[in-house]
Design a protein around this motif. Structure first.
Motif, PDB file in Angstrom:
ATOM      1  N   LEU A  14     -44.236 -96.492  37.631  1.00 19.99           N
ATOM      2  CA  LEU A  14     -43.183 -96.915  38.700  1.00 19.99           C
ATOM      3  C   LEU A  14     -43.479 -96.828  39.742  1.00 19.99           C
ATOM      4  O   LEU A  14     -41.949 -96.745  40.628  1.00 19.99           O
ATOM      5  N   GLY A  15     -44.565 -96.017  40.275  1.00 19.34           N
ATOM      6  CA  GLY A  15     -44.187 -96.357  42.113  1.00 19.34           C
ATOM      7  C   GLY A  15     -43.209 -95.091  42.412  1.00 19.34           C
ATOM      8  O   GLY A  15     -42.843 -95.446  43.229  1.00 19.34           O
ATOM      9  N   MET A  16     -43.649 -93.516  42.094  1.00 22.28           N
ATOM     10  CA  MET A  16     -42.505 -92.607  42.256  1.00 22.28           C
ATOM     11  C   MET A  16     -43.652 -91.370  42.234  1.00 22.28           C
ATOM     12  O   MET A  16     -43.843 -91.298  41.156  1.00 22.28           O
ATOM     13  N   SER A  17     -43.121 -90.466  42.952  1.00 22.54           N
ATOM     14  CA  SER A  17     -44.395 -89.028  42.817  1.00 22.54           C
ATOM     15  C   SER A  17     -44.334 -88.236  41.468  1.00 22.54           C
ATOM     16  O   SER A  17     -42.716 -88.332  40.560  1.00 22.54           O
ATOM     17  N   VAL A  18     -44.625 -87.017  41.159  1.00 20.62           N
ATOM     18  CA  VAL A  18     -44.836 -87.058  40.217  1.00 20.62           C
ATOM     19  C   VAL A  18     -44.286 -85.921  40.267  1.00 20.62           C
ATOM     20  O   VAL A  18     -42.732 -85.166  39.777  1.00 20.62           O
ATOM     21  N   LYS A  19     -42.924 -85.137  41.932  1.00 21.81           N
ATOM     22  CA  LYS A  19     -42.110 -84.404  42.023  1.00 21.81           C
ATOM     23  C   LYS A  19     -40.933 -84.416  41.493  1.00 21.81           C
ATOM     24  O   LYS A  19     -39.816 -84.583  41.102  1.00 21.81           O
TER      25      LYS A  19
END
Length: 59
Positions: A14-19
């Motif tokens: 998704l191109g987002m951080s794990v956080k």
């Protein structure tokens, strides 16, 4: 059996951080997940449905 993805795999897809995914789980956002003991996993069908629900069509 359906494929399950780790938060790291979903974050990359998704191109987002794990956080961000962690924050969404804490806030009980609309991206469903599965808890297996301490492990968090995302079902492929849930990810596809979530993406379909966030797709904007061109008129």
């Amino acid at each position: 059996m359906e494929r399950l993805y780790t938060p790291a795999q979903v974050s990359e897809m998704l191109g987002m951080s794990v956080k961000t995914l962690e924050k969404w789980r804490w806030e009980r956002r609309n991206l469903p997940y599965v808890k297996l003991g301490a492990a968090v996993r995302y079902k492929e069908s849930d990810l596809e449905a979530w993406l379909d629900g966030h797709t904007i069509g061109v008129r």
